[in-house]
Each structure stands twice: as C-alpha cells, then as structure tokens.
Motif scaffolding. Structure first.
Motif, short mmCIF file in Angstrom:
data_model
loop_
_atom_site.label_atom_id
_atom_site.label_comp_id
_atom_site.label_asym_id
_atom_site.label_seq_id
_atom_site.Cartn_x
_atom_site.Cartn_y
_atom_site.Cartn_z
N CYS A 203 3.14 -0.45 1.51
CA CYS A 203 1.78 0.15 1.83
C CYS A 203 1.62 1.68 0.97
O CYS A 203 0.64 1.84 0.61
N ASP A 204 2.60 2.57 1.40
CA ASP A 204 2.66 3.65 1.06
C ASP A 204 2.66 3.88 -0.50
O ASP A 204 1.95 4.63 -1.14
N LYS A 206 1.59 1.63 -2.46
CA LYS A 206 0.36 0.99 -3.07
C LYS A 206 -0.89 2.08 -2.92
O LYS A 206 -1.56 2.47 -3.97
N GLN A 207 -0.70 2.92 -2.02
CA GLN A 207 -1.50 4.25 -1.83
C GLN A 207 -1.39 5.10 -2.96
O GLN A 207 -2.30 5.54 -3.38
N ASP A 210 -2.85 3.84 -6.34
CA ASP A 210 -4.23 4.06 -6.28
C ASP A 210 -4.65 5.45 -6.49
O ASP A 210 -5.53 5.59 -7.37
N ILE A 211 -4.03 6.53 -6.05
CA ILE A 211 -4.26 7.89 -6.18
C ILE A 211 -4.21 8.24 -7.48
O ILE A 211 -4.80 8.97 -8.26
#
Length: 266
Positions: A203-204, A206-207, A210-211
């Motif tokens: 999850c980290d 993927k974030q 995205d950024i």
C-alpha cells in the motif's frame, strides 16, 4: 492498479527504472535479457516434468524455448542440458514432495484500488503441510534470501486469501555454472505479522507510485546503477534521449497476468 512483486520491487529499487520499464515499457534490445530467457527456458522444462512428462519432453521444451535466443558462456543450450540432466537425477521423481498445483496464476483484491497478481511455480505438500515452491536460476546464491523475501510473502498472503492454507515457501535453487552442477532447497515460513507488514509495504509503495506519476517525478537511486540496463538512458540529456531509446531499446509491456496459465488438479 494491478501490481506484482516485479513492479513493486522495481519502484523501490529505483523510481527512474520503474518509469523506463513499467510506464514507458522499455527493455534493452540485447544483453540483459539473457538470464531472463535462460531462466524461462529452464522453467519450461521443469513445468513439463512436474506435469508428468518424461525426460525427453522436458528437454525438448527447454531447447524450443532457447531457440533463437541470445546466449553467453554459461546460459546456452549445451550447458543447460548438463544442468537439467543433473537436476533430473537429483530430484525427479520427487521423494518427499507431492505436487498439488503447477504454474498457478494468483490474483486477489488487496484493497479497493490494488489488485495483486503473481504466478506460482508449484504448490507442494511436504510432511502434511502445503508450501509454495519457486524455481530460481542464478550464477551465485550469495545474494539469495528466503526471508525477508517480498515475493514469497506475497504468494503466501495471496494463497491464504484464496483458501490455500500454505505454511510457507521452498526456494528451489538451481546454479548456473560452467564447471559443476549445484542445487539447494531453502524452506521458509511466515507469521501473521509478516503478512500484515507486507500488505502495508504494498500500500505504501502504491501511494508513492501515485505521487511520482502525478508529478512526473521519478528520482534516480544510484546505489545499483552498475548492474542496471537503463543507465545509458539516465546518462542521456534531453537532446539525445529519444535517439538512445530508438537505437538501443524496444517496447515490451510487463503484463504476465494477461497470459493464460494452466493449473493441474490436485
């Protein structure tokens, strides 16, 4: 976003590499693909054997997979045949393992916006417990770590979600050497906290992807440039970048999850 261990590890190794490989789908035209092609050919042989095929069937699968591929002094058809012949004598037929699934595709909805995919070489039963078994060809085992290992942790997490109660994983090491044959198997397990830690890591990551994508900001992590197939791109200025891409790279999307995968019945 659809991710697998290769995508996640690529971004964490170097965001700029992630951009070249997984956003622009670039791969070097020559050289760096040799280990990948050789490993894939060995996998083809082992898949045939573990599906119940005879010795000749597996060897033919290896040779067919290597036809037309680039080679080096270790990763070539003659040496591959020597390695596979030694593997057959050592492990086939398996005495302690019962094969339950072969080349199994896995896909789970990890969160509402992340789908995790992968392909498991084997699911086997050993002494009453189920394990993921993954083949790995390498010229050295010194950098091979079974724990921590995000690929194995992800496979174990996903299989448990899918209702396959695997205890752990077995790393099936196949040495690629010129003068001898060497094989090892490493057994590893995972506790619940390790699986939850892995999910947070996905999850980290993927974030962060995205950024980076939103701002088109993919920094270079230079700690491993010496073994990277994209260093020529990173060293090219804006005026020469496209020329370098056209001359030394080709487009090849990384989407192993779209290919059909056969699964053996238990």
């Amino acid at each position: 976003m659809i991710v697998d261990n290769t995508i996640l590890q690529c971004f964490n190794r170097c965001p700029r590499m992630y951009k070249w490989r997984h956003l622009l789908s670039l791969v070097p035209q020559e050289g760096s693909a040799i280990p990948l092609h050789f490993g894939s050919a060995v996998h083809s042989c082992l898949e045939a054997w573990y599906k119940g095929g005879g010795y000749s069937e597996g060897i033919a699968a290896f040779a067919n997979s290597m036809t037309g591929k680039s080679t080096d002094d270790k990763r070539n058809i003659p040496n591959g045949l020597v390695i596979l012949n030694a593997y057959w004598k050592k492990w086939i037929p398996e005495q302690t393992l019962s094969v339950k699934h072969i080349e199994s595709a896995i896909q789970i909805e990890l969160t509402s916006d992340i789908v995790f995919c992968g392909k498991v070489d084997l699911v086997v039963e050993m002494f009453g417990d189920l394990y993921v078994l993954d083949h790995k060809t390498a010229s050295s085992f010194s950098n091979t770590v079974a724990r921590p290992n995000s690929q194995f942790t992800g496979y174990i997490y996903a299989l448990r979600v899918l209702g396959v109660p695997v205890t752990g994983a077995i790393l099936n090491l196949i040495a690629v050497l010129k003068t001898k044959q060497d094989f090892h198997r490493v057994i590893t397990t995972r506790q619940d906290w390790e699986l939850e830690e892995w999910k947070r890591w996905v999850c980290d990551t993927k974030q962060l992807i995205d950024i980076a994508t939103q701002y088109d900001d993919f920094p270079k992590y230079t700690h491993s440039c010496w073994q990277c197939g994209y260093k020529e791109l990173c060293n090219s200025g804006p005026e020469s970048l496209q020329t370098m891409i056209d001359s030394k790279y080709k487009q090849e999307k990384w989407q192993p999850w779209v290919q059909p995968v056969e699964k053996a019945e238990p």
